[in-house]
Design an enzyme around this catalytic site. Structure first.
Site, PDB file in Angstrom:
ATOM      1  N   GLN A 158     -11.148 -19.386 -17.078  1.00 45.28           N
ATOM      2  CA  GLN A 158     -11.539 -18.255 -17.907  1.00 45.28           C
ATOM      3  C   GLN A 158     -10.344 -17.457 -18.418  1.00 45.28           C
ATOM      4  O   GLN A 158     -10.526 -16.498 -19.183  1.00 45.28           O
ATOM      5  CB  GLN A 158     -12.468 -17.335 -17.104  1.00 45.28           C
ATOM      6  CG  GLN A 158     -13.773 -18.002 -16.710  1.00 45.28           C
ATOM      7  CD  GLN A 158     -14.562 -17.202 -15.674  1.00 45.28           C
ATOM      8  OE1 GLN A 158     -14.205 -16.083 -15.315  1.00 45.28           O
ATOM      9  NE2 GLN A 158     -15.631 -17.795 -15.171  1.00 45.28           N
ATOM     10  N   HIS A 183     -12.517 -15.037 -13.430  1.00 45.15           N
ATOM     11  CA  HIS A 183     -12.593 -13.574 -13.306  1.00 45.15           C
ATOM     12  C   HIS A 183     -11.271 -12.861 -13.610  1.00 45.15           C
ATOM     13  O   HIS A 183     -10.740 -12.120 -12.798  1.00 45.15           O
ATOM     14  CB  HIS A 183     -13.111 -13.180 -11.921  1.00 45.15           C
ATOM     15  CG  HIS A 183     -14.439 -13.782 -11.583  1.00 45.15           C
ATOM     16  ND1 HIS A 183     -15.049 -13.600 -10.359  1.00 45.15           N
ATOM     17  CD2 HIS A 183     -15.284 -14.567 -12.294  1.00 45.15           C
ATOM     18  CE1 HIS A 183     -16.205 -14.253 -10.343  1.00 45.15           C
ATOM     19  NE2 HIS A 183     -16.370 -14.849 -11.515  1.00 45.15           N
ATOM     20  N   GLU A 195     -24.438  -6.428 -14.719  1.00 48.11           N
ATOM     21  CA  GLU A 195     -24.654  -4.981 -14.685  1.00 48.11           C
ATOM     22  C   GLU A 195     -24.088  -4.281 -15.910  1.00 48.11           C
ATOM     23  O   GLU A 195     -23.090  -4.714 -16.488  1.00 48.11           O
ATOM     24  CB  GLU A 195     -23.971  -4.368 -13.459  1.00 48.11           C
ATOM     25  CG  GLU A 195     -24.479  -4.838 -12.125  1.00 48.11           C
ATOM     26  CD  GLU A 195     -23.762  -4.188 -10.957  1.00 48.11           C
ATOM     27  OE1 GLU A 195     -24.165  -4.448  -9.812  1.00 48.11           O
ATOM     28  OE2 GLU A 195     -22.796  -3.406 -11.179  1.00 48.11           O
ATOM     29  N   TYR A 237     -18.193   0.878  -7.317  1.00 45.93           N
ATOM     30  CA  TYR A 237     -19.371   0.262  -7.927  1.00 45.93           C
ATOM     31  C   TYR A 237     -19.967  -0.871  -7.091  1.00 45.93           C
ATOM     32  O   TYR A 237     -20.863  -1.562  -7.542  1.00 45.93           O
ATOM     33  CB  TYR A 237     -19.052  -0.149  -9.370  1.00 45.93           C
ATOM     34  CG  TYR A 237     -18.923   1.094 -10.231  1.00 45.93           C
ATOM     35  CD1 TYR A 237     -19.989   1.577 -10.964  1.00 45.93           C
ATOM     36  CD2 TYR A 237     -17.744   1.848 -10.216  1.00 45.93           C
ATOM     37  CE1 TYR A 237     -19.895   2.747 -11.695  1.00 45.93           C
ATOM     38  CE2 TYR A 237     -17.640   3.023 -10.945  1.00 45.93           C
ATOM     39  CZ  TYR A 237     -18.725   3.467 -11.674  1.00 45.93           C
ATOM     40  OH  TYR A 237     -18.630   4.649 -12.385  1.00 45.93           O
ATOM     41  N   TYR A 294     -24.566 -18.761  -6.255  1.00 51.85           N
ATOM     42  CA  TYR A 294     -25.044 -19.766  -7.210  1.00 51.85           C
ATOM     43  C   TYR A 294     -25.929 -20.806  -6.532  1.00 51.85           C
ATOM     44  O   TYR A 294     -26.785 -21.422  -7.170  1.00 51.85           O
ATOM     45  CB  TYR A 294     -23.866 -20.431  -7.917  1.00 51.85           C
ATOM     46  CG  TYR A 294     -23.139 -19.493  -8.854  1.00 51.85           C
ATOM     47  CD1 TYR A 294     -23.773 -18.995  -9.984  1.00 51.85           C
ATOM     48  CD2 TYR A 294     -21.836 -19.093  -8.596  1.00 51.85           C
ATOM     49  CE1 TYR A 294     -23.123 -18.126 -10.841  1.00 51.85           C
ATOM     50  CE2 TYR A 294     -21.171 -18.222  -9.454  1.00 51.85           C
ATOM     51  CZ  TYR A 294     -21.825 -17.742 -10.578  1.00 51.85           C
ATOM     52  OH  TYR A 294     -21.169 -16.871 -11.429  1.00 51.85           O
TER      53      TYR A 294
END
Length: 367
Positions: free
Chosen positions: A83, A147, A241, A251, A262
């Site tokens: 990513q 991430h 979210e 958070y 998963y």
């Protein structure tokens, strides 16, 4: 009786499909392809002359003007893995006077194998970038491919916010303010740390951290009325979210979550805990959100003031109708065009959307 297994299979397929596609399709919208043939338009921005700078995740910046695409040279080495790659791009609020362009990207500089998210700025000098300055580099490096974050937003006071995901190390990074990753950060435009950042006075804390307990925020935008920072982040299986970011707040990831592994197994049994913030909205199943902007022009009638979020997984632009700061309705726009990666409002008031393997399209209301 012999048809029962087939009937049961059809019912199960239908049920799963409805669960995945629960948001209705709004057909009162259309689009115009403005820039074609872009593979992964991770981020893009508009220059004062109306032309565009578009980040290809693989490490190229494309300048688009009057129908012509030109690659801008002078980029540093980009760590392209999973990513990670060349991610967001943003102009300084006073770009006309200072010329600074801001970037988030993955790089290998620093300690350890692999790479991590880097925030930098540079100036556009004809067809290349010059005067590169590294403003922040997350550490340590990791060879994991997930991430990285990483959106960029300036607030009305001129502070630069950016996001970095937990880099796949959920049990260590997000809840530890002495470590990078799994955080929203705030710095001055030159990379220095604001002295009123929440953890400035705490020994060993990363002083740039503004909030923590995040998984992988790939959407961030400024509310046009309240001027608060809104983010969205990828959950695991379920539990994406939307959050309104407050100074120093936790958070909750991964201690609280509305998602599961998963594989379907649980990693937590709780969705709420004292001292941890609740999202204003969550998705289950996950839509894999990326890109985020408020509609803040009169081009779209009563859509003004509502929120747009891209869906990578289901390939649509999610129109989130808001009431009293809550999402009360969702509708699918640009349904099925491709994975929506980035969303911006242009200087002309129209919404522009970066769609993988298509390019940049302009959102039009009406058939």
């Amino acid at each position: 009786m012999k048809f029962k297994p087939l009937i049961l299979t059809i019912i199960l397929i239908s049920t799963c499909t409805c669960a995945q596609d629960k948001n209705p399709v709004n057909k009162e919208n259309n689009h115009e392809v403005v820039v074609s043939d872009i593979a992964i338009p991770w981020g893009f921005t508009f220059l004062p002359d109306g032309s565009m700078l578009i980040n290809e995740k693989t490490g190229e910046v494309i300048h688009f003007k009057d129908g012509v695409k030109t690659e801008i040279l002078g980029l540093p080495d980009i760590y392209v893995r999973g990513q990670g790659g060349l991610m967001d791009i943003l102009l300084h609020p006073d770009y006309k006077n200072n010329g600074w362009v801001y970037f988030s990207y993955a790089s290998t500089s620093g300690k350890g194998d692999g790479g991590n998210t880097t925030i930098a700025r540079a100036k556009l000098d004809h067809k290349q970038f010059a005067s590169w300055e590294i403003l922040y580099k997350a550490s340590p490096n990791s060879s994991r491919g997930q991430h990285f974050g990483s959106r960029l937003v300036f607030d009305i006071e001129g502070y630069l916010y950016f996001t970095i995901g937990d880099r796949g190390n959920r049990d260590v990074n997000p809840q530890d303010i002495t470590r990078d990753c799994g955080k929203v950060y705030r710095i001055n435009d030159d990379g220095s740390i604001p002295q009123d950042n929440p953890f400035v006075g705490i020994s060993k804390a990363k002083k740039a951290i503004y909030s923590y307990g995040h998984r992988n925020p790939q959407g961030m935008t400024l509310h046009p009325v309240t001027n608060k920072i809104w983010t969205h982040e990828h959950g695991p299986k379920g539990g994406d979210e939307i959050n309104i970011i407050e100074k120093g707040k936790n958070y909750g990831w991964p201690i609280i979550s509305y998602g599961v592994n998963y594989s379907g197994t649980k990693f937590t049994d709780i969705t709420e805990k004292e001292g941890m913030e609740q999202p204003i909205h969550y998705w289950d199943p996950s839509i894999a959100p990326s890109g985020m902007v408020f509609i803040n022009s009169d081009k779209y009638g009563d859509w003004k003031g509502h929120l747009l979020v891209g869906s990578l997984k289901f390939q649509y632009l999610d129109l989130c109708t808001l009431k009293n700061g809550k999402v009360v309705k969702e509708e699918r726009l640009l349904d099925g065009l491709g994975r929506v990666r980035s969303v911006e409002q242009g200087p002309d008031g129209y919404i522009y959307v970066g769609i993988e393997n298509l390019g940049i399209v302009k959102l039009l209301r009406g058939k």
